[in-house]
Motif scaffolding. Structure first.
Motif, mmCIF file in Angstrom:
data_model
loop_
_atom_site.group_PDB
_atom_site.id
_atom_site.type_symbol
_atom_site.label_atom_id
_atom_site.label_comp_id
_atom_site.label_asym_id
_atom_site.label_seq_id
_atom_site.Cartn_x
_atom_site.Cartn_y
_atom_site.Cartn_z
ATOM 1 N N ASN A 93 0.837 -1.209 0.000
ATOM 2 C CA ASN A 93 0.000 0.000 0.000
ATOM 3 C C ASN A 93 0.866 1.252 0.000
ATOM 4 O O ASN A 93 0.597 2.210 -0.729
ATOM 5 N N ALA A 94 1.893 1.241 0.840
ATOM 6 C CA ALA A 94 2.775 2.407 0.922
ATOM 7 C C ALA A 94 3.395 2.693 -0.450
ATOM 8 O O ALA A 94 3.451 3.844 -0.894
ATOM 9 N N LYS B 204 2.157 1.762 -3.327
ATOM 10 C CA LYS B 204 1.095 2.120 -4.262
ATOM 11 C C LYS B 204 0.722 3.597 -4.132
ATOM 12 O O LYS B 204 0.488 4.277 -5.106
ATOM 13 N N ASP C 38 4.923 6.264 5.324
ATOM 14 C CA ASP C 38 5.247 6.697 3.955
ATOM 15 C C ASP C 38 5.038 8.197 3.808
ATOM 16 O O ASP C 38 4.475 8.834 4.689
ATOM 17 N N GLY D 79 -1.673 10.226 1.646
ATOM 18 C CA GLY D 79 -2.407 10.389 2.894
ATOM 19 C C GLY D 79 -3.833 9.881 2.812
ATOM 20 O O GLY D 79 -4.333 9.542 1.740
ATOM 21 N N SER E 12 -13.314 -1.521 1.665
ATOM 22 C CA SER E 12 -13.344 -0.066 1.812
ATOM 23 C C SER E 12 -12.110 0.555 1.151
ATOM 24 O O SER E 12 -10.991 0.088 1.325
ATOM 25 N N GLN E 13 -12.348 1.605 0.376
ATOM 26 C CA GLN E 13 -11.248 2.317 -0.285
ATOM 27 C C GLN E 13 -11.525 3.803 -0.216
ATOM 28 O O GLN E 13 -12.673 4.215 -0.284
ATOM 29 N N GLY F 21 -7.163 -2.064 -7.044
ATOM 30 C CA GLY F 21 -7.239 -2.633 -5.701
ATOM 31 C C GLY F 21 -8.638 -3.097 -5.411
ATOM 32 O O GLY F 21 -9.590 -2.722 -6.102
ATOM 33 N N THR F 22 -8.755 -3.928 -4.373
ATOM 34 C CA THR F 22 -10.064 -4.480 -4.070
ATOM 35 C C THR F 22 -10.528 -4.081 -2.685
ATOM 36 O O THR F 22 -11.665 -4.307 -2.309
ATOM 37 N N GLY F 23 -9.620 -3.500 -1.888
ATOM 38 C CA GLY F 23 -10.013 -3.067 -0.557
ATOM 39 C C GLY F 23 -10.093 -4.184 0.458
ATOM 40 O O GLY F 23 -10.800 -4.052 1.450
ATOM 41 N N ALA G 184 -8.220 -5.172 5.575
ATOM 42 C CA ALA G 184 -9.159 -5.977 6.371
ATOM 43 C C ALA G 184 -8.463 -7.262 6.800
ATOM 44 O O ALA G 184 -8.551 -7.692 7.961
ATOM 45 N N SER H 47 1.233 8.686 5.415
ATOM 46 C CA SER H 47 0.452 7.872 6.349
ATOM 47 C C SER H 47 1.394 7.019 7.167
ATOM 48 O O SER H 47 2.545 6.794 6.785
ATOM 49 N N PHE I 46 1.124 3.345 9.482
ATOM 50 C CA PHE I 46 0.346 2.212 9.986
ATOM 51 C C PHE I 46 1.116 1.595 11.147
ATOM 52 O O PHE I 46 2.290 1.241 10.994
HETATM 53 P P1 ADP Z 1 -6.565 -1.914 -1.759
HETATM 54 O O1 ADP Z 1 -5.182 -1.402 -1.614
HETATM 55 O O2 ADP Z 1 -6.669 -3.193 -2.484
HETATM 56 O O3 ADP Z 1 -7.515 -0.880 -2.277
HETATM 57 P P2 ADP Z 1 -6.471 -2.067 1.158
HETATM 58 O O4 ADP Z 1 -7.447 -2.685 2.097
HETATM 59 O O5 ADP Z 1 -5.086 -2.518 1.197
HETATM 60 O O6 ADP Z 1 -7.095 -2.276 -0.295
HETATM 61 O O7 ADP Z 1 -6.537 -0.513 1.355
HETATM 62 C C1 ADP Z 1 -7.774 0.128 1.476
HETATM 63 C C2 ADP Z 1 -7.668 1.583 1.128
HETATM 64 O O8 ADP Z 1 -6.945 2.282 2.128
HETATM 65 C C3 ADP Z 1 -6.913 1.858 -0.148
HETATM 66 O O9 ADP Z 1 -7.753 1.731 -1.288
HETATM 67 C C4 ADP Z 1 -6.453 3.282 0.057
HETATM 68 O O10 ADP Z 1 -7.506 4.162 -0.265
HETATM 69 C C5 ADP Z 1 -6.236 3.361 1.562
HETATM 70 N N1 ADP Z 1 -4.799 3.195 1.911
HETATM 71 C C6 ADP Z 1 -4.200 2.106 2.369
HETATM 72 N N2 ADP Z 1 -2.897 2.325 2.603
HETATM 73 C C7 ADP Z 1 -2.655 3.600 2.253
HETATM 74 C C8 ADP Z 1 -1.482 4.441 2.261
HETATM 75 N N3 ADP Z 1 -0.306 3.992 2.678
HETATM 76 N N4 ADP Z 1 -1.624 5.715 1.814
HETATM 77 C C9 ADP Z 1 -2.809 6.182 1.406
HETATM 78 N N5 ADP Z 1 -3.933 5.446 1.387
HETATM 79 C C10 ADP Z 1 -3.865 4.166 1.808
#
Ligand code: ADP
Length: 849
Positions: free
Chosen positions: A346-347, A349, A374, A378, A392-393, A404-406, A410, A433, A435
């Motif tokens: 995610n970071a 991406k 990262d 944000g 959720s996205q 992505g699938t969100g 989870a 962000s 985590f």
């Molecule tokens: P996906 O990446 O497949 O969409 P995730 O459950 O991994 O699903 O992430 C959910 C949502 O959280 C992402 O679609 C994004 O909007 C947000 N997100 C997650 N990690 C980050 C991050 N490092 N920076 C910004 N947004 C993030």
């Protein structure tokens, strides 16, 4: 939930039924009978002896009524019937007491207290409705007041007794009435809530049953997914891997490239299925952890090495900060690795080129904190919690920038939770962000069962989930387990846009899709028949369209930035490129989507996954339509050109005919020979002085040349008559402007000229012919021509007079300025009149008349 209606029969039945009314009524009859009989004793003590036998009969009669009512009670069918029997018992009791009160002297009788007992019974023993009770209470009052009224005693002391008794009885009835009213309402309200409760319970039970069966279905479904999806996928990926490793012969680069695309997408699918299955297992509490002690400080670097190539591609720097000593944690390494991979991917991406990702490991008293930080886009505050929910996205729109699938977060949360840890996010929009995963030290927080499982340990390094013993061992095949985790981030090179710059095929097609793999696929499918240009955004596509004007566009709908619909709208709004056909390609089907696309201006629609034959057929058909359209447009243009040629030809033919007519007229009249030519000359000179345009001069020339064309209809004898004309002859001559117009007007282009011809004998003061036009109503051309005409008439010889001098003509014209001629035109004429004189060869030595 609907409120049960009070008056409803069922509701009333239920209300009475609630209180075992049958038994109560039975008991009431028995009790009433016993009391009624036992009160004989009171009669014996209280009543005068002579009334005893009468009272005995009264009581026996009432008891008889009890008996009858008791029998009737057994036959009652409705609950309300029981209440009515109970009321009837009370009424018989009343009647008896009422009679005895009468005989005992009415108002002052102590037997009034018998009525109190009935009131008490009505309030306490029977759940009567307020209506029934009110009726009964009215009867009670009447049964005291009526007999007593009939048997009114006399004397002052009697009156105090009467008032006292009536007062007490009435108060008791009011109190009793109030009590019954209150109880009745309470009972109804209570019953209503109970009915509602029953309905809710019933619905809950139904939903519960449904939920249970859904849950069973879901479990069944996931079990099936396991076999029906993972097995075939595994059976595809395994041989693919062998082929790619070259075990089945050498591969050409294109073939290898295609197979790699297949493998990459197979991995993506497998990862998605794995995640879903894991998530389901975790949520159902069926995930069996396989914990062991791990030194976290050493656990992380291999993960960072795996993501390094991807980070390098995006020029993102990776940092790692940890304590100098080992940090031991008990966890399931496979599962924890998934958590960290999810956070890292995610970071990567969501961080732009040139950003930074840091992993921190910190040790606390009872916990170890791992943070993935990262410098990316944000997350909004209100999403910090919800991003851990399934699907959720932050940006789930069709134009989002990232795939992505969100489910990644989870899954991460569930894994952390089964480890009894916590995960949370902190973020600042635009800055990055963080985590934060907090895991407990030690192993007390794990169930014994989890810890016991350590005995079944497999050799470390064999990346295989021991939890799914009977599932196909996908990871045995996809040995590159880490690649599977990061496959979403792999960048695909579309291999250069147009390989051959030179034109090979007839049509150039622009393909737009943000997913390079789809572009690669299009290239593979279409390159043998069309020249292709591949671009990854609608913006680039628009630029190419304007610069190169391809023959057709294939455009994806869901893209970050400008989506396919916006692209189609932009193209169709631009005159220079709107003719280029657009075929939209999308994974989302449905009438609405198609309608939106077509409304935006797309020419056709094709849905993913597309079949190459269909795709080509649609492209060919659009190209054919466009080809036909342009052929049609060309034919139209040619036709228009030919038509205008023909019109021109016709016009010039007409003009030459009319001109020869004009010379024919000139020829008819030997005195006015070349008159038209001279008038034309003079007119053009004046008009030139007045600043006429090229076109206006052309029109005036024609008008002047043809101004007397109507004379064709005037016999030569009249035209050349030397003497004075008769009235009829003059009228005939005066018709020539109208006739001239009639000759010219069939040709549309000569309409204006015809108007001037018609008006060339009008006079400025409105006394001319044929229309008596005045001042500026007369076309300017005509106003000029009359002056030229007059000048020529005066200075040339006529059958009826000799030619006059230039000076004379000028004088005449000045004299008629404002009457016959437009003073402004006269003024212009005067300024150039000198040149006229030279033309007629009159050099001041005028031949005075
Ligand atoms: P996906 O990446 O497949 O969409 P995730 O459950 O991994 O699903 O992430 C959910 C949502 O959280 C992402 O679609 C994004 O909007 C947000 N997100 C997650 N990690 C980050 C991050 N490092 N920076 C910004 N947004 C993030």
């Amino acid at each position: 939930m609907t409120k049960p209606p009070d008056r409803d029969f069922d509701f009333e039945e239920r209300l009475y039924g609630e209180y075992g009314l049958e038994n109560r009524a039975k008991l009431t009859i028995i009790l009433s009978a016993v009391l009624y009989a036992s009160f004989l004793f009171l009669d014996w003590v209280h009543a005068p002896r002579e009334l005893f036998s009468l009272f005995l009969y009264i009581r026996l009669a009432v008891l008889g009524a009890h008996l009858v009512l008791y029998v009737l009670l057994g036959r009652m069918k409705t609950k309300r019937g029981y209440a009515q029997i109970a009321i009837a018992v009370a009424i018989f009791d009343l009647l008896g007491i009422s009679a005895m009160i009468y005989f005992l002297g009415g108002f002052t009788s102590a037997y009034v207290q018998g009525l109190y007992i009935i009131i008490m019974a009505a309030v306490v023993a029977l759940p009567l409705s307020f209506r029934d009770a009110s009726l009964l209470f009215l009867l009670i009052w009447a049964s005291y007041v009526i007999p007593s009224g009939i048997n009114l005693p006399s004397g002052r002391s009697a009156w105090t007794d009467i008032i006292t008794n009536v007062f007490f009885l009435t108060s008791l009835l009011i109190m009793g009435g109030w009590g019954v009213y209150f109880m009745d309402r309470l009972r109804r309200r209570e019953l209503r809530s109970r009915i509602q409760l029953e309905e809710t319970t019933e619905q809950l039970q139904e939903s519960n049953i449904k939920l249970k069966s859904l849950d069973e279905l879901k479990t069944q479904f996931f079990a099936n997914v396991n076999h029906e999806l993972r097995t075939p996928l595994t059976l595809m990926l395994a041989p693919l891997k062998s082929v790619l490793e070259g075990r089945m012969g050498k591969l050409t680069p294109t073939f290898k490239d295609t197979l790699e695309t297949m493998q990459r997408n197979g991995y993506k699918l497998l990862k998605l299925i794995n995640n879903l299955l894991d998530l389901n297992k975790l949520e159902e509490g069926k995930m069996r952890l396989k914990v062991r002690a791990v030194n976290l400080v050493e656990f992380i670097p291999p993960l960072l090495s795996s993501v390094k190539p991807l980070a390098d591609q995006k020029q993102i720097r990776l940092y790692y900060q940890h304590p100098p000593h080992p940090v031991e944690l008990t966890l399931d390494p496979d599962q924890f690795e998934k958590v960290l991979f999810n956070l890292l991917s995610n970071a990567l991406k969501f961080t732009n080129k040139g950003g930074k990702i840091t992993i921190y490991v910190e040790e606390k008293d009872r916990a170890v904190i791992t943070t993935v930080e990262d410098t990316g886009i944000g997350i909004p505050d209100n999403m910090l919690e919800t991003i851990f929910d399934r699907f959720s996205q932050v940006d789930g729109s069709k134009s989002r920038a990232q795939e992505g699938t969100g489910i990644g977060l989870a899954l991460a949360r569930e894994i952390v939770l089964v480890h009894k840890g916590t995960i949370r996010a902190e973020s600042e929009i635009g800055r990055g962000s963080r985590f934060i995963v907090e895991m407990l030290k030690g192993e007390e927080h794990f169930d014994d069962e989890v810890l016991d499982r350590r005995q079944e340990d497999l050799p470390i390094g064999l990346k295989r989930r021991t939890t799914d013993v009977d599932e196909p061992r996908v990871q045995d095949i996809v040995t590159d387990f880490r690649r599977l985790q990061l496959v979403d981030l792999e960048r695909v090179d579309i291999g250069g846009a147009r390989t051959e710059e030179s034109k090979v095929h007839d049509a150039l097609i622009l393909c737009i899709d943000d997913n390079p793999e789809v572009l690669k696929l299009m290239k593979m499918l279409l390159a043998d028949e069309f020249d292709l240009e591949l671009v990854t955004s609608a913006e680039q596509g628009l630029k190419f369209l304007r610069e190169k004007g391809p023959d057709l566009v294939l455009c994806d709908v869901m893209m970050p930035g400008m989506d396919g619909h916006a692209f189609a709208r932009a193209v169709k709004a631009d005159e220079t490129i709107k003719h280029i056909p657009i075929i939209l390609v999308t994974a989302r089907t449905g009438a609405e989507m198609i309608d939106e696309g077509l409304q935006a201006g797309a020419d056709d629609y094709i849905s993913k996954p597309f079949d190459s034959t269909e795709l080509k057929a649609r492209i060919r058909s659009q190209l054919r339509v466009r080809q036909m359209e342009s052929e049609l447009a060309l034919a139209n243009k040619n036709l228009r050109m030919r038509t205008s040629d023909l019109v021109d030809q016709q016009r010039s033919l007409f003009l030459s005919t009319v001109k020869s007519l004009a010379s024919a007229i000139d020829a008819k009249d030997e005195y006015t020979r070349h008159h038209s030519t001279r008038v034309t000359d003079f007119s053009l000179k004046i008009a030139g002085k007045m600043g006429f345009s090229e076109k206006e001069l052309g029109d005036l020339e024609l008008a002047a040349l043809l101004h007397d064309v109507g004379k064709i209809a005037v016999p030569e004898s009249i035209l050349n008559k030397p003497g004075k004309l008769t009235q009829e002859e003059f009228t005939l001559i005066k018709e020539h402007p109208v006739r001239g117009e009639a000759i010219l007007s069939p040709v549309i282009e000569l309409k204006e000229i015809a108007r001037v011809v018609r008006a060339h004998h009008e006079r400025y003061d409105g006394t001319g012919y044929p229309d008596r036009l005045k001042g500026r109503e007369i076309p300017l051309g005509a106003r000029i021509m009359t002056i030229a005409d007059t000048y020529d008439s005066i200075t040339s010889e006529r059958p009826y007079r000799k030619a006059s001098s230039h000076r004379y003509a000028v004088k005449e014209i000045i004299a008629c300025s404002g009457t016959q001629f437009d003073p402004e035109v006269v003024q212009n004429f005067l300024e150039i009149a000198g040149t006229f004189a030279q033309q007629i060869g009159d050099d001041q030595s005028a031949k005075e008349p």
